[in-house]
Design an enzyme around this catalytic site. Sequence first.
Site, PDB file in Angstrom:
ATOM      1  N   ASN A  10       0.876  -1.177   0.000  1.00 31.40           N
ATOM      2  CA  ASN A  10       0.000   0.000   0.000  1.00 31.40           C
ATOM      3  C   ASN A  10       0.913   1.227   0.000  1.00 31.40           C
ATOM      4  O   ASN A  10       1.482   1.577   1.023  1.00 31.40           O
ATOM      5  CB  ASN A  10      -0.882  -0.045   1.262  1.00 31.40           C
ATOM      6  N   LYS A  12       0.140   4.241  -0.325  1.00 28.16           N
ATOM      7  CA  LYS A  12      -0.477   5.448   0.243  1.00 28.16           C
ATOM      8  C   LYS A  12      -0.238   6.641  -0.695  1.00 28.16           C
ATOM      9  O   LYS A  12      -0.214   6.466  -1.906  1.00 28.16           O
ATOM     10  CB  LYS A  12       0.040   5.694   1.663  1.00 28.16           C
ATOM     11  N   HIS A  93      -9.633   1.511   4.907  1.00 30.55           N
ATOM     12  CA  HIS A  93      -8.372   1.724   5.635  1.00 30.55           C
ATOM     13  C   HIS A  93      -8.604   2.779   6.721  1.00 30.55           C
ATOM     14  O   HIS A  93      -9.357   3.738   6.516  1.00 30.55           O
ATOM     15  CB  HIS A  93      -7.287   2.188   4.655  1.00 30.55           C
ATOM     16  N   GLU A  95      -6.873   5.155   7.650  1.00 31.52           N
ATOM     17  CA  GLU A  95      -6.542   6.529   7.252  1.00 31.52           C
ATOM     18  C   GLU A  95      -7.677   7.173   6.468  1.00 31.52           C
ATOM     19  O   GLU A  95      -7.799   8.402   6.433  1.00 31.52           O
ATOM     20  CB  GLU A  95      -5.221   6.532   6.457  1.00 31.52           C
ATOM     21  N   GLU A 168      -5.608  -4.456  10.647  1.00 37.00           N
ATOM     22  CA  GLU A 168      -4.564  -3.441  10.799  1.00 37.00           C
ATOM     23  C   GLU A 168      -4.827  -2.593  12.041  1.00 37.00           C
ATOM     24  O   GLU A 168      -5.519  -1.555  11.952  1.00 37.00           O
ATOM     25  CB  GLU A 168      -4.552  -2.516   9.587  1.00 37.00           C
ATOM     26  N   GLY A 174       2.554   2.316  10.793  1.00 32.88           N
ATOM     27  CA  GLY A 174       3.561   3.359  10.638  1.00 32.88           C
ATOM     28  C   GLY A 174       4.336   3.690  11.904  1.00 32.88           C
ATOM     29  O   GLY A 174       5.046   4.693  11.952  1.00 32.88           O
ATOM     30  N   SER A 214       3.281  -2.074  10.398  1.00 38.05           N
ATOM     31  CA  SER A 214       4.717  -2.185  10.652  1.00 38.05           C
ATOM     32  C   SER A 214       5.301  -3.566  10.339  1.00 38.05           C
ATOM     33  O   SER A 214       6.194  -4.038  11.041  1.00 38.05           O
ATOM     34  CB  SER A 214       5.046  -1.777  12.091  1.00 38.05           C
TER      35      SER A 214
HETATM   36  P1  PGA Z   1       2.809   0.367   7.616  1.00 34.16           P
HETATM   37  O1  PGA Z   1       1.335   0.612   7.018  1.00 34.16           O
HETATM   38  O2  PGA Z   1       3.293  -0.949   7.048  1.00 34.16           O
HETATM   39  O3  PGA Z   1       3.608   1.530   7.149  1.00 34.16           O
HETATM   40  O4  PGA Z   1       2.660   0.286   9.099  1.00 34.16           O
HETATM   41  C1  PGA Z   1       0.437  -0.443   6.813  1.00 34.16           C
HETATM   42  C2  PGA Z   1      -0.858   0.080   6.249  1.00 34.16           C
HETATM   43  O5  PGA Z   1      -1.341   1.141   6.699  1.00 34.16           O
HETATM   44  O6  PGA Z   1      -1.436  -0.546   5.344  1.00 34.16           O
END
Ligand code: PGA
Length: 257
Positions: A10, A12, A93, A95, A168, A174, A214
Amino acid sequence: MARRPYIVGNWKMHGTRAMLSEARAIDRAAQRHMKVEVALAPPFTLIHPIHREAEQISVGAQDCHHADGGAHTGDISAAMVADAGAKFVILGHSERRTGHGESDALVRAKAAAALAAGLRIIMCCGESGETRESGRAVAFIKKQLKASLPAPADAPADLAERITVAYEPIWAIGTGTAATTADIGEMHGVIRQLLVELYGEEQGREVRIIYGGSVKPDNAAEIFAVPEVSGALVGGASLTADSFMGIALAAGEPSDH
Ligand code: PGA
């Protein structure tokens, strides 16, 4: 038959055409790791250029609108991303749920639109740190997922092929610190049970449940060894072919699956 592990990047809001070389490197490496299904969800603007060149990986979108078309300035429909070459879309997601106020009902409407456009979906769910600390994580995830996934009567016949669930936890995204294998195992077990309740034993058991938050090359193997983990949704570590394919390599280890 066991399904191939599913490793999805992903990106983003990262990536201009300068990143196409990284996508090419990921595609080339994926051709050497056929035991793993590798996919990338770049920003909308890179879906078609990556799709046009990719030989092995599938390309997807990070969101779509719930309507087929119309007066929605700045939005992109499921049919449009499919037309650009997307085979799947990430939905719900955290976000988007927090940054764009997406409700469970809206996410469910997007899922219906995506499935109607012939796309596969990756349905995300995840609790906040506060919810986890208050001991309500399991109840939260069950409620969020049940209200976001297609209702059983609206689910496609081949739903195990078309739907993947991504767990998640927001507090692990992150941050550099993934959830513990115990937390992941517990929640994936809860999600499996919910999928069986919703869609029945046969289909509910086949839906892939992937973990995100992560995931890195150095923690991937232990995460993939957790029961009911069928792959990973990877943010930061999917931005370079080296780290992303390090994760794919860990998923393809025979001892883990
Ligand atoms: P990350 O993000 O691997 O940077 O923690 C995962 C995600 O939000 O899909």
